[in-house]
Design an enzyme around this catalytic site. Structure first.
Site, PDB file in Angstrom:
ATOM      1  N   ASP A 128      24.098  -7.209   9.093  1.00 24.81           N
ATOM      2  CA  ASP A 128      25.111  -7.814   8.228  1.00 24.81           C
ATOM      3  C   ASP A 128      24.937  -9.322   8.272  1.00 24.81           C
ATOM      4  O   ASP A 128      24.541  -9.892   9.299  1.00 24.81           O
ATOM      5  CB  ASP A 128      26.519  -7.424   8.692  1.00 24.81           C
ATOM      6  CG  ASP A 128      26.865  -5.991   8.337  1.00 24.81           C
ATOM      7  OD1 ASP A 128      26.313  -5.463   7.360  1.00 24.81           O
ATOM      8  OD2 ASP A 128      27.702  -5.402   9.038  1.00 24.81           O
ATOM      9  N   ASP A 146      26.153  -2.986   1.250  1.00 29.15           N
ATOM     10  CA  ASP A 146      27.588  -2.680   1.268  1.00 29.15           C
ATOM     11  C   ASP A 146      28.239  -3.080  -0.054  1.00 29.15           C
ATOM     12  O   ASP A 146      29.074  -2.358  -0.593  1.00 29.15           O
ATOM     13  CB  ASP A 146      28.287  -3.422   2.408  1.00 29.15           C
ATOM     14  CG  ASP A 146      27.765  -3.052   3.779  1.00 29.15           C
ATOM     15  OD1 ASP A 146      27.264  -1.927   3.955  1.00 29.15           O
ATOM     16  OD2 ASP A 146      27.871  -3.902   4.687  1.00 29.15           O
TER      17      ASP A 146
END
Length: 170
Positions: A128, A146
């Site tokens: 991330d 995402d």
């Protein structure tokens, strides 16, 4: 050209190129982040007053769900992603190619899911790198995959409202 090949060409499967673009963009960005940024919050790059780039690992799913588990969740989330991907490709094969909205939504979800599965299988975690915040509140860090999954899901929800409105007006 065989009838089956012609049918697939006319189906929503031809929109899978969107998934491929998302997958390669996601993996490329993640590799760049891993190669060029230091790990953790202390190494974040402040971009805007409400946005940072950073490099963190997510061993769970959305919002680090189950990230504190012993590792079994890696395979659970991988299995779920493969199942959802297979289902969406099946649905795309049943939709005509001209049904752009749903085919693009499904392709976005597939591209994002496969991008995160790649991370889980290769690294054991998802990379991330996007950090949005307001004051002291930080949204959990996330990535392009995402974002594609969320946008695709929102498109499907909006289509449900749009389809319902069209049905009730007829």
């Amino acid at each position: 050209m065989s009838e089956q090949a012609l049918t697939l060409k006319q189906s929503g499967v031809r929109w899978l190129w969107v998934a491929i673009v998302i997958f390669f963009a996601d993996i490329g960005i993640k590799l760049w982040v891993m190669d060029s940024m230091g790990y953790g919050w202390a190494n974040r790059i402040e971009v805007l007053p409400f946005f940072n780039l950073l490099y963190v690992h997510n061993y769970g799913a959305a919002f680090s769900f189950l990230s504190d588990q012993a590792g079994w969740q890696r395979w659970l989330f991988t299995g779920i992603a493969f199942g959802v991907t297979a289902l969406l490709i099946y649905w795309m094969s049943r939709l005509p190619a001209k049904e752009k909205w749903n085919n693009i939504a499904y392709a976005m979800i597939i591209g994002g899911a496969v991008g995160n599965v790649f991370d889980r299988v290769v690294h054991g975690f998802v990379v991330d790198y996007l950090d949005f915040f307001w004051g002291s509140y930080h949204w959990p860090a996330f990535n392009l995959a995402d974002s594609a999954i969320c946008i695709g899901a929102i498109m499907i929800i909006l289509d449900g409202f749009r389809s319902k409105k069209l049905r009730t007006s007829n």
